[in-house]
Structures are given as structure tokens and as C-alpha cells.
Design a protein around this motif. Structure first.
Motif, PDB file in Angstrom:
ATOM      1  N   HIS B 154     -98.109 137.153 -29.469  1.00  0.00           N
ATOM      2  CA  HIS B 154     -97.624 135.895 -30.057  1.00  0.00           C
ATOM      3  C   HIS B 154     -98.231 135.687 -31.444  1.00  0.00           C
ATOM      4  O   HIS B 154     -97.533 135.417 -32.416  1.00  0.00           O
ATOM      5  CB  HIS B 154     -98.006 134.747 -29.127  1.00  0.00           C
ATOM      6  CG  HIS B 154     -97.842 133.380 -29.723  1.00  0.00           C
ATOM      7  ND1 HIS B 154     -96.611 132.854 -30.013  1.00  0.00           N
ATOM      8  CD2 HIS B 154     -98.752 132.447 -30.088  1.00  0.00           C
ATOM      9  CE1 HIS B 154     -96.775 131.638 -30.539  1.00  0.00           C
ATOM     10  NE2 HIS B 154     -98.067 131.369 -30.598  1.00  0.00           N
ATOM     11  N   PHE B 159     -97.618 135.944 -37.168  1.00  0.00           N
ATOM     12  CA  PHE B 159     -98.329 136.028 -38.445  1.00  0.00           C
ATOM     13  C   PHE B 159     -97.719 137.125 -39.318  1.00  0.00           C
ATOM     14  O   PHE B 159     -97.681 137.030 -40.537  1.00  0.00           O
ATOM     15  CB  PHE B 159     -99.817 136.289 -38.217  1.00  0.00           C
ATOM     16  CG  PHE B 159    -100.608 136.392 -39.491  1.00  0.00           C
ATOM     17  CD1 PHE B 159    -101.026 135.252 -40.149  1.00  0.00           C
ATOM     18  CD2 PHE B 159    -100.909 137.631 -40.048  1.00  0.00           C
ATOM     19  CE1 PHE B 159    -101.732 135.335 -41.350  1.00  0.00           C
ATOM     20  CE2 PHE B 159    -101.610 137.725 -41.241  1.00  0.00           C
ATOM     21  CZ  PHE B 159    -102.023 136.569 -41.891  1.00  0.00           C
ATOM     22  N   GLY B 242    -104.500 128.376 -30.838  1.00  0.00           N
ATOM     23  CA  GLY B 242    -104.126 129.087 -32.061  1.00  0.00           C
ATOM     24  C   GLY B 242    -102.731 128.727 -32.534  1.00  0.00           C
ATOM     25  O   GLY B 242    -101.836 128.510 -31.734  1.00  0.00           O
ATOM     26  N   ASP B 243    -102.527 128.689 -33.829  1.00  0.00           N
ATOM     27  CA  ASP B 243    -101.219 128.430 -34.426  1.00  0.00           C
ATOM     28  C   ASP B 243    -100.965 129.466 -35.519  1.00  0.00           C
ATOM     29  O   ASP B 243    -101.389 129.306 -36.657  1.00  0.00           O
ATOM     30  CB  ASP B 243    -101.195 127.006 -34.998  1.00  0.00           C
ATOM     31  CG  ASP B 243     -99.843 126.669 -35.634  1.00  0.00           C
ATOM     32  OD1 ASP B 243     -98.989 127.574 -35.789  1.00  0.00           O
ATOM     33  OD2 ASP B 243     -99.643 125.497 -35.979  1.00  0.00           O
ATOM     34  N   PRO B 244    -100.280 130.564 -35.159  1.00  0.00           N
ATOM     35  CA  PRO B 244    -100.100 131.657 -36.118  1.00  0.00           C
ATOM     36  C   PRO B 244     -99.285 131.256 -37.344  1.00  0.00           C
ATOM     37  O   PRO B 244     -99.474 131.797 -38.432  1.00  0.00           O
ATOM     38  CB  PRO B 244     -99.365 132.727 -35.308  1.00  0.00           C
ATOM     39  CG  PRO B 244     -98.759 132.019 -34.154  1.00  0.00           C
ATOM     40  CD  PRO B 244     -99.653 130.850 -33.864  1.00  0.00           C
ATOM     41  N   PHE B 245     -98.373 130.297 -37.168  1.00  0.00           N
ATOM     42  CA  PHE B 245     -97.565 129.833 -38.301  1.00  0.00           C
ATOM     43  C   PHE B 245     -98.502 129.210 -39.338  1.00  0.00           C
ATOM     44  O   PHE B 245     -98.425 129.497 -40.532  1.00  0.00           O
ATOM     45  CB  PHE B 245     -96.532 128.817 -37.809  1.00  0.00           C
ATOM     46  CG  PHE B 245     -95.724 128.181 -38.896  1.00  0.00           C
ATOM     47  CD1 PHE B 245     -94.960 128.945 -39.752  1.00  0.00           C
ATOM     48  CD2 PHE B 245     -95.724 126.795 -39.055  1.00  0.00           C
ATOM     49  CE1 PHE B 245     -94.201 128.358 -40.757  1.00  0.00           C
ATOM     50  CE2 PHE B 245     -94.970 126.198 -40.055  1.00  0.00           C
ATOM     51  CZ  PHE B 245     -94.205 126.974 -40.903  1.00  0.00           C
TER      52      PHE B 245
END
Lengths: 236, 773
Positions: B154, B159, B242-245
Motif C-alpha cells: 500500500h 508513494f 501511515g499516509d503514502p499520499f
């Protein structure tokens, strides 16, 4: 030729698309998602990635961006638009292509090489693909299962809008060659005017033998040839 | 807001010993406030201070003329790869969070290491991971395994970083305490190296990235304790989300900001969040820093100063900007729609001062808290179990009579089986640089001009007209925890040797290494002995192969109620390949090619012939026992340089190292591991003749794990030349067969066995998918 590659905040194949176009001898530049104009452009690529994070639905927010309004106008004027992976999702969300891309049937992200059969060379995106050539190109997506209702599917077939289908290495459209459960093994389609196309596989990742395959270049070569032969569309 | 009074109980709750607390009081000259107590607690946790391992880590080789930023200096080490280009890389663990919340634990592990890389000014270009779980027959393990894999997928996929290599082991020692080690590599020009130093008195300090919440409170302290069932429940709040954006935006914005030249120093808020980043930045520059917590963007109402300082909310950066250039920060972060706030200023006081609600809540000498963390010389005592391990002999174990069946079982053993179920979920090709994909001995990536971060106008003018040549980087991560348990010193050496052997098989020479010590508690002398011996082995290995350690991570207290984990010092080695034609893969290429074994088939000086700790003994005889194969570093070095020489001469068509499962598994993998596309393996058989090796047990010959062996293939006409050249270099070499057919057929002194490749492939390829179905 001048290619405009859209850049949403989380486009992550934008550089790859620029790289592929330049490698094949043409110019490409990035166009920021907040820009309302595409500038001097022969073809637009909506690249892969996660546009706005895609926590809602892939491409669901991107279609409202200023740049997509410009792309719509460009397409309405007959300009060539190619959506790759997330770009394909954005184009369906924006209504520029019919159908939808839904979760892969096994609910997992798939990154692997697949084989592609070109269903018709009658399009600006396929005209240079050698007859009978099976393309080996990578995919990398979690939501790539092409879906459309019966009527839409029938129309796609009647108008010869299915461009690419997943197949095995001998060109058979088998179920096991289908990585995501797409209807009729559909990997890519075009609109009925044939100037807008989208596909889940990544041709821009397959333009160099160093990276394992250069089959993807046939799709770009087709676009170059089409642009050469057609009057240039007016950019918005 | 009233803060709790400082009591001995409260101090103990913060994992500070009475002596450590006394030292904190001495530094301050007074009783700490509650917030300050929290700060001392996280800054002096093992995770941030390495207090139990510092003396050991000093023994690592850390120097080479190519090292631009060395171990311990910054967030990641940096190595020169020529033509003005450099690579930054590091590995880091996220074990405890992943045990509690596998998906988020793994995502934030990836996020943290990616941030460490772009904090250095580098563009992250690939990721690698090293994972350990219990046995797949346990449903809880399957949940952890699939959670961790989807978490990594994810974060990395969104990312936009290719996850190009990794390793996964399954062993019941990791049942309650999985290991999740994430590695990231980035590229930059020498001039683009960015320091995490709070330079320039009067410079403003910016906070950028998402708002601070109550998530991940004191995660660093949590990571520095034993895992218990209670802690797993109670500490869920210590796991971050976590927030990859967001990470993608922060990364792009930071690289764009660096290209303006407005940045004086930058540091991510990782472990211990705002606390660690402010203290470390000030300590590095010998300055002071003053921040105002009311200006910190906050996600939750009424957060206390303690909570804001200790939060480990993800994707946040602290940036020191040259005074007068604040507008550039605002412009770029607005462009990327990212929150930012000017929260403080650099001072000359040497103190970290924090104000909240008009009150001074923290006033600590920054250098003292960062540099004067406690250091412990722990007691080390050799554990008693090793006596029995060393005495282990093969007497009670009958030699194999069904090698084909054994081979299939080994190929299907999850630790050996293909990890396609894992890496297929990771985007491993984004960024147009993946040359050798997961599934060979090491991953190889191509670095091209557009992989580099955007330059300042000044730098761009300087390098104009000098094209950047493509670079090829190989990397791998290795460790056989079972070996390390059975002999920490030899096992750790073998981990380095295997990593370097994998690089050699890909055509690469080592540039440097990053280590991740995954260890149990240092407080028990027997366990600390394992740590000490492991470090000794790693250090010797890295020295021998000229792979200086540029940084890494220590994860201690890896033990669950079921007991400590096997000591697992994973090591990632990065190497350089000169030319594209030197890139080598492990699978056989063409029928008719000769197959040559480099290295001694069996170490006959080993009383258990390379079977100690072997996969064979574990899978077929249910025993993890015996001293692991001895690793002679000089022999290994000669082998690797010889192989590289042969590759450079264009003589080698495939190279695959012998590791778990020995020669038979290496041969089988050379036949079955090439993948053309989905559902389309390329199987190519081999006929092997080992009948000349008469006086050795069949199981040891086929499945023994004697070190320093590589199976290569070459054109038949060049076989004699290859064997001679290897021998000339002092490497034993013998042609053992030829490529072709649709079976793997092996003739030995005690008969012949043959297995259809389709069967071998199915056992190896589908084993994990079947277990997870």
C-alpha cells in the motif's frame, strides 16, 4: 511531436512517461494539475500513479481538476489522449471512456508482466503494431478489472473499440492469462471517435531491452505515426 | 493544564532507571517537568540512543574514500558512485508496531525509511525489505504476514517507489514477534547533500506536513521494551498511521524546496517526533532552538505539551530556512497543498526551549541530552545451549534414500519457496529503472539522469553540458537467523558473505552496507552475548569485503511470552555494476551450456559436513541443531573476485549462489526461476554428474550448506577455460553437468534421481500461495 504528461499530486509514472517519449525521440513535458491550459500539445498522456491518493475511488477526484477540463476540450477537438493505468481510471471517471475499472478479482495488487493481443490496428494507438505481434508489457494495479454493462460492451465490440486484450504467449484469450478478471480480457479500449484510449498495462515501462522488454514502444510509435498523418488538434 | 507531579513511579513508568533520572536532574539542575521527563524517556530509549549497543557499534568498519556521509552522522549514510553522483541508503526496523498492527506497522516502517532518505536531499528510487514470521500453519501468523505485505504494498505502491528485492523467513522463533525491516535507497549529486543541522542563529524553523495527533505517542519508547500480551493491547496507541499520499507530497515539496537553496537544515520527525528532531538538529549544529507549540498544527483539541512533543504522527518534517527566504517555503508548500507553520527560531543558547500557552514548558541543553545519553557495557555470558549444539553429530541420522522427494519438500518449504505471492503485490517496476526484478540473487536498478533531484539554478549551471551516465546498482538483504542462533559469530559472518555472494552473482562489487540488529533483550547476559558475537561477525565480514557500514538500526527486546527470537542481524549490501553487459542472473540460459561448480562441494573439515543448521535437517529431520557451516572470509573473497573477473571477461551466462537447501536447491532454482510473464515460467533442465564425489554422505552433498559455493553456466566451448581460470585464482572449480531437457537429473555415486521441472516448479512457485489460500 510535443507530448503533455499530466502531473497530479501523486502521479508517480509521470517521469516514466516523459522518459519513454524522449527516449523514442520526441519531446514531452509535465503539465501541473492546477493548470487550466495544456499549452502547445500534440498528444496528452494521463500517467499512472494514485492521482489524489485515490483513497475514495481511483481517479474519482482527478476528474474535477482544472487540467482535466482542458483535456476534455482537447479530446472534443479530436486531440489524442492516452491514459495509462491510473490515467485509464481517470479517463473513465471523467466520462471520456466508457466502463469502469474495479478491484482485481483476487483483491490483490498485481505487478507482473502480461501478454497483450492487439484486437485491432485501426486506431492511432495501434496502427504500427506488427500483425500478430504479442506484446509483453508489465502491469501494476489493484483496480484494473475492466467492467461495463452489456449494452456498453456490445457497443464497444460493434465499433471495434477494444484495442488490447490479455492473452497467453500464443495469443489465446484464456482466463488464466487474465490478471484481474476484466470482462472479455479487456486491457485497453478507445472511445468511439478513436482519439482517446486507455489501458491498464504500462507501455512506458517496456521501451528498453535493458528493462526486459521494448514491446511497449509499438504503442508510442503508433501515436507518432498517427500524429504525422493527421492534422494537429487545437489545444485548449 | 496541570501536569502530573514527578514521582519515582512515574519515572519508572517512563523506563528511566533511578540513575538515569538522577543524571537528567543533574543536566537540568532541577526536577524535570512532566514534558521534560517524557523527552528524556524517548531520547534515552534504546531506539534513539543506542545506549546498550553503542560500544559494540563502534567496532564496525565505517570508513572508505567513497563515503561522503558516514555512520551516525545523519539520518542515512551517503556513498560516492562516481561522476558526481552519490547514493544514500539505510535499513530500519518496525518490529514492535507490526506485531501489534501489521498493516500500519509495516506502512509506517516504509514511510519512515523513505523519509530518512529524502531528508538527506536524495530522491528515493527503490525499496527493499526483510521479513520474518512464525510458521504459516498458524492462522495468526498468516494474518500478520498478509497484513505486513499489504501494508508495504500500500505504502510503496502509492508513494511510487519500486520494491525490488527482499527476503522472507518463517520460523517459530518469530511466532509472537515478527520482524519487519525496511530499506530505502536514494540518489543525489554530491552538492545536494542536506544536513539535519539547525544552522544559523536567527533562522526561522518551519513545521511542514500533516497536523500532529495523538497517534504514535512515545513509539520509540514502546519499541524499546519486551513485547507482552498486555503491551500489545495497551500500546496500540503507540502505533502510527501511515499516509503514502501525504508522504509523496511532502517528498516532492521538500525536494523542490531544496532546489531553491533556501534550506539551511532539514530533518524528518521520526521516532520521538518533534522532540528528537529539534534536539538532534540543535545538537549537530551546537546551537539552540526555541519553538512555540501553539503554532504546531494539531489534529486533536486540547493536546498537552507532553503529547505534542512526543507524538509520532507521520509524514512531518522540520525545516530550518535561511532568514528572509520564508516566502519560498510558503509558496512551494501551498503549491502542494500542504500544511506548514513557522514554529520557532534558531538561537545561540544551546538550549531547546519549548513554550506552550505562554509558559516555558521545556528548557533542556540540547547537546547534553543528545550526546550524554547513558551508555552501558552489558555483561555477556555464553549461553549453555551452545555446548549441545557444538556436540551435535550426524550419527543418529540416516543418510537420505529419497533425494528427489527431499528436494521437492525443500523447494516447497516457505523459507526457500518462491516469494512471488509477496513481491507480485509490490510495484517493482515504477520509475523505469528495474533491470533485475525480484526472484534472482540480487536486484539491479539503473540510475538515470532524471532519477536525480531537481538542482538549484547554480548547480544546474555548473553541470550543464555534462551528461550523467547511467549507473547500475545492485542490492540484497540477507541473514539466516538459525545460523546466528547456533553460532552468532559464524552466522553473522555468513550473512555478510551471502549478501556479497549474491552481489557477485549479479556482477556487482560491494560499496557499503547497512545493518539491522534484530535482537532480544540486552539485559540478560546470555542474550547480550549473542548480540556481541553477532556484531563481531558482522564487523569482520564487512571489513573483509570492503563493505563499510554506513548506518543502520538496532531493535532490541524482540521477545514475546514464548521466548526470545533467534538473534537476527540482517545485513543489506549495496554494490555497483560497471556495465550493462555485466548484469548476471541466476537462471540457466541455453541448452548445451556447461554447468560449473565454483568452490568446494563439501567442507570435509566440518564434522557435520555443512548440515549444521541446514534447511535439510529442519525440514526432513525436524531439527534446528549443529554448528552452522564455517565461513572462511578469505575463501569467500577470492571466490567473489574470481566470479566477477569471469563475468567481466564475458564468460558467465548465469550465476547462482548455494545457500539454504544447498547444491540441489541451487541447481533446481537455476532450472525453474526464470519468469517470462504471468503464468509463463521458462523451465530449462539440467543433467548433473556428481558421481566423482564418492566418500561423502549423499544428504551432505546434495543439501549440505557448505559456504562459498556458486553454480555458474557458460558456453560449452568455454568450460575448460573457465575451470582453468578459476583454479588459477585458487578457487576449486569443476564442470558438473550441462543445461538442457525438461528434468533435473542428478547422478551420484549412490545412484541417479530425476525430477520433472514442472513438479519442482509447482512445489516451489505455488507453496506460499497455497498456504495463504
Amino acid at each position: 511531436m510535443n507530448f503533455a504528461v499530466l502531473q497530479f499530486p501523486a502521479s508517480n509514472c509521470d517521469q516514466d512517461a516523459v522518459h519513454a517519449v524522449r527516449l523514442l525521440g520526441h519531446s514531452a513535458r509535465l503539465v501541473w494539475h492546477k493548470d487550466a491550459s495544456l499549452g502547445d500539445t500534440d498528444c496528452v498522456i494521463v500517467p499512472g500513479g494514485f492521482s489524489y491518493g485515490d483513497y475514495l475511488r481511483c481517479g474519482a477526484i482527478a476528474r474535477f481538476s482544472p487540467v482535466m477540463q482542458a483535456v476534455k476540450q482537447f479530446a472534443d477537438n479530436g486531440g489524442l489522449v492516452l491514459g495509462i493505468c491510473n490515467g485509464f481510471q481517470v479517463l473513465t471517471e471523467a466520462g471520456l471512456l466508457p466502463g469502469a475499472l474495479i478491484r482485481n478479482r483476487d483483491l490483490q495488487f498485481h505487478c507482473e508482466n502480461i501478454f497483450l493481443k492487439t484486437a485491432t490496428i485501426d486506431s492511432p494507438f495501434t496502427n504500427k503494431i506488427p500483425a500478430g505481434k504479442i506484446l509483453r508489457v508489465p502491469i501494476a494495479h489493484g483496480e484494473g478489472c475492466y467492467f461495463a454493462d452489456e449494452a456498453t460492451l456490445a457497443k464497444l465490440k460493434a465499433n471495434n473499440q477494444i484495442l488490447w486484450q490479455y492473452c497467453d504467449q500464443d495469443g489465446n484469450l484464456t482466463d488464466s492469462a487474465n490478471p484481474n478478471g476484466a470482462l472479455q480480457n479487456i486491457a485497453g479500449i478507445c472511445n468511439d471517435q478513436r482519439n482517446v484510449a486507455g489501458l491498464m498495462p504500462h507501455p512506458e515501462r517496456a521501451c528498453e531491452t535493458l528493462l526486459g522488454s521494448d514491446d511497449g514502444k509499438w504503442i508510442f510509435e503508433s501515436i507518432f505515426a498517427a500524429l504525422k498523418n493527421k492534422p494537429v488538434a487545437q489545444a485548449a | 493544564m496541570t501536569e502530573p507531579a514527578i514521582t519515582p513511579e512515574l519515572v519508572a513508568k517512563h523506563n528511566l532507571t533511578p540513575e538515569e533520572y538522577a543524571h537528567a536532574v543533574a543536566i537540568l539542575g532541577r526536577t524535570p517537568s512532566y514534558t521534560e521527563l517524557g523527552i528524556f524517556s524517548v531520547m534515552w530509549s534504546e531506539h534513539c540512543s543506542y545506549k546498550n549497543t553503542k560500544p559494540l557499534l563502534k567496532t564496525f568498519p565505517t570508513k572508505s574514500p567513497k563515503i561522503l556521509v558516514g555512520a551516525g552522522e545523519e539520518n542515512a549514510g551517503i556513498i560516492d558512485i562516481g561522476d558526481g553522483i552519490a547514493i544514500a541508503f539505510k535499513i530500519e526496523s518496525h518490529n514492535h508496531p507490526s506485531a501489534v498492527e501489521p498493516f500500519q506497522g509495516a506502512t509506517t516502517g516504509v514511510g519512515g525509511i523513505v523519509r530518512d532518505i529524502f531528508t538527506m536531499g536524495a530522491r528515493p528510487v527503490c525499496a527493499v525489505n526483510s521479513l520474518r514470521f512464525g510458521e504459516l500453519s498458524d492462522p495468526t501468523v498468516r494474518r500478520l504476514f498478509s497484513g505486513v505485505v499489504s501494508g508495504i504494498a500500500h505504502y510503496g505502491n502509492c508513494f511510487g517507489i519500486p520494491t525490488v528485492a527482499g527476503e522472507v523467513y518463517f520460523d517459530k522463533t518469530y511466532q509472537g514477534n515478527p520482524l519487519v525491516n525496511a530499506f530505502c535507497l536514494g540518489v543525489l549529486r554530491h552538492e545536494q547533500i542536506t544536513r539535519g543541522a539547525a544552522k544559523g542563529v536567527g533562522n526561522p524553523v518551519f513545521y511542514v506536513g500533516p497536523a500532529t495527533g495523538r497517534d504514535g505517542l512515545a513509539g520509540a519508547a514502546f519499541a524499546s521494551q519486551d513485547l507482552t500480551e498486555e503491551s500489545a493491547e495497551q500500546q496500540r496507541g503507540a502505533v502510527q498511521v501511515g499516509d503514502p499520499f501525504m508522504e509523496k507530497l511532502v517528498c516532492e515539496a521538500c525536494l523542490e524546496l531544496l532546489a531553491t537553496g533556501a534550506v539551511a537544515g532539514m530533518q524528518d520527525m521520526g521516532a520521538a517526533g518533534l522532540t528528537c528532531s529539534t534536539c538532534e538538529m540543535a545538537a549537530r549544529a551546537s546551537t539552540g532552538i526555541e519553538i512555540e507549540l501553539d503554532k504546531v498544527p494539531q489534529r486533536a483539541p486540547n493536546m498537552s505539551s507532553y503529547e505534542i512533543m512526543l507524538s509520532e504522527s507521520q509524514e512531518r518534517m522540520l525545516i530550518v530556512v535561511h532568514k528572509g527566504r520564508e516566502e519560498e517555503v510558503k509558496r512551494i508548500f501551498d503549491k502542494w497543498d500542504l500544511p506548514w507553520s513557522e514554529i520557532g527560531i534558531i538561537t545561540d543558547t544551546g538550549h531547546m526551549k519549548v513554550r506552550h500557552g505562554g509558559k516555558l514548558v521545556v528548557d533542556i541543553p540540547a547537546k547534553k541530552i543528545a550526546d550524554e545519553s547513558p551508555v552501558y557495557q552489558r555483561e555477556a555470558v555464553e549461553p549453555a545451549y551452545l555446548k549441545a549444539v557444538r556436540a551435535f553429530r550426524l550419527d543418529g541420522i540416516a543418510d537420505t534414500t529419497s533425494p528427489a522427494d527431499n528436494l521437492k519438500k525443500l523447494l516447497a518449504w516457505p523459507s526457500i519457496a518462491s516469494k512471488n505471492w509477496v513481491y507480485r503485490q509490490y510495484d517493482h517496476q515504477v520509475r523505469d529503472g528495474s533491470v533485475v526484478l525480484p526472484g534472482s540473487d540480487a536486484a539491479v536498478i539503473r540510475i538515470k539522469a532524471d532519477s536525480l533531484p531537481v538542482m538549484t539554478a547554480e548547480l544546474a549551471a555548473q553541470v550543464a553540458g555534462k551528461p550523467v551516465p547511467d549507473k547500475l546498482i545492485a542490492m540484497t538483504v540477507d541473514c539466516n537467523g538459525g545460523y546466528v542462533y547456533l553460532d552468532p559469530y559464524e552466522g553473522a559472518k555468513s550473512a555478510v558473505a551471502e549478501a556479497c555472494r549474491n552481489l557477485a552473482c549479479s556482477g556487482a562489487l560491494p560499496l557499503g552496507a547497512t545493518d539491522n540488529l534484530n535482537m532480544p533483550s540486552p539485559l540478560k547476559p546470555e542474550l547480550f552475548w549473542q548480540i556481541k558475537e553477532s556484531v563481531r561477525g558482522l564487523a569482520e565480514g564487512c571489513k573483509a569485503f570492503n563493505a563499510p557500514v554506513t548506518g543502520g538500526n538496532c531493535s532490541l527486546y524482540n521477545q514475546s511470552p514464548a521466548g526470545p527470537i533467534d538473534p537476527t542481524p540482517t545485513i543489506s549490501v549495496v554494490g555497483l555494476i560497471d556495465k550493462p553487459e555485466h548484469v548476471t542472473t541466476q537462471w540457466f540460459k541455453d541448452a548445451g551450456d556447461a554447468i560449473i561448480l565454483l568452490g568446494d562441494a563439501v567442507d570435509t573439515t566440518d564434522p557435520i559436513l555443512g548440515l549444521g543448521g541446514s534447511a535439510y535437517l529442519q525440514v526432513i529431520h525436524g531439527q534446528k541443531n549443529g554448528s552452522p557451516p564455517r565461513c572462511d572470509l578469505e575463501v569467500a573473497k577470492t571466490l567473489h573476485t574470481t566470479l566477477i573477473g569471469l563475468i567481466h571477461s564475458g564468460l558467465v551466462k548465469s550465476a547462482h549462489d548455494c545457500s539454504e537447501g544447498g547444491l540441489a536447491v541451487a541447481l533446481a532454482e537455476s532450472c525453474i526461476s526464470q519468469l517470462i510473464a504471468r503464468d509463463t515460467p521458462r523451465l530449462i533442465g539440467a543433467t548433473i554428474d556428481l558421481s566423482a564425489l564418492k566418500d561423502v554422505r549423499l544428504d551432505a552433498l546434495l543439501f549440505g550448506e557448505t559456504q562459498s559455493r556458486i553454480v555458474i553456466s557458460c558456453k560449452a566451448v568455454e568450460a575448460v577455460k573457465v575451470v582453468e581460470r578459476a583454479k588459477l585464482m585458487g578457487v576449486p572449480a569443476v564442470q558438473i553437468g550441462k543445461v538442457g531437457g525438461d528434468t533435473l537429473t542428478v547422478k551420484t555415486a549412490s545412484g541417479e534421481f530425476s525430477a520433472p521441472l514442472t513438479e519442482l516448479h509447482d512445489a516451489w512457485w505455488n507453496s506460499i500461495a497455497r498456504a495463504m489460500a
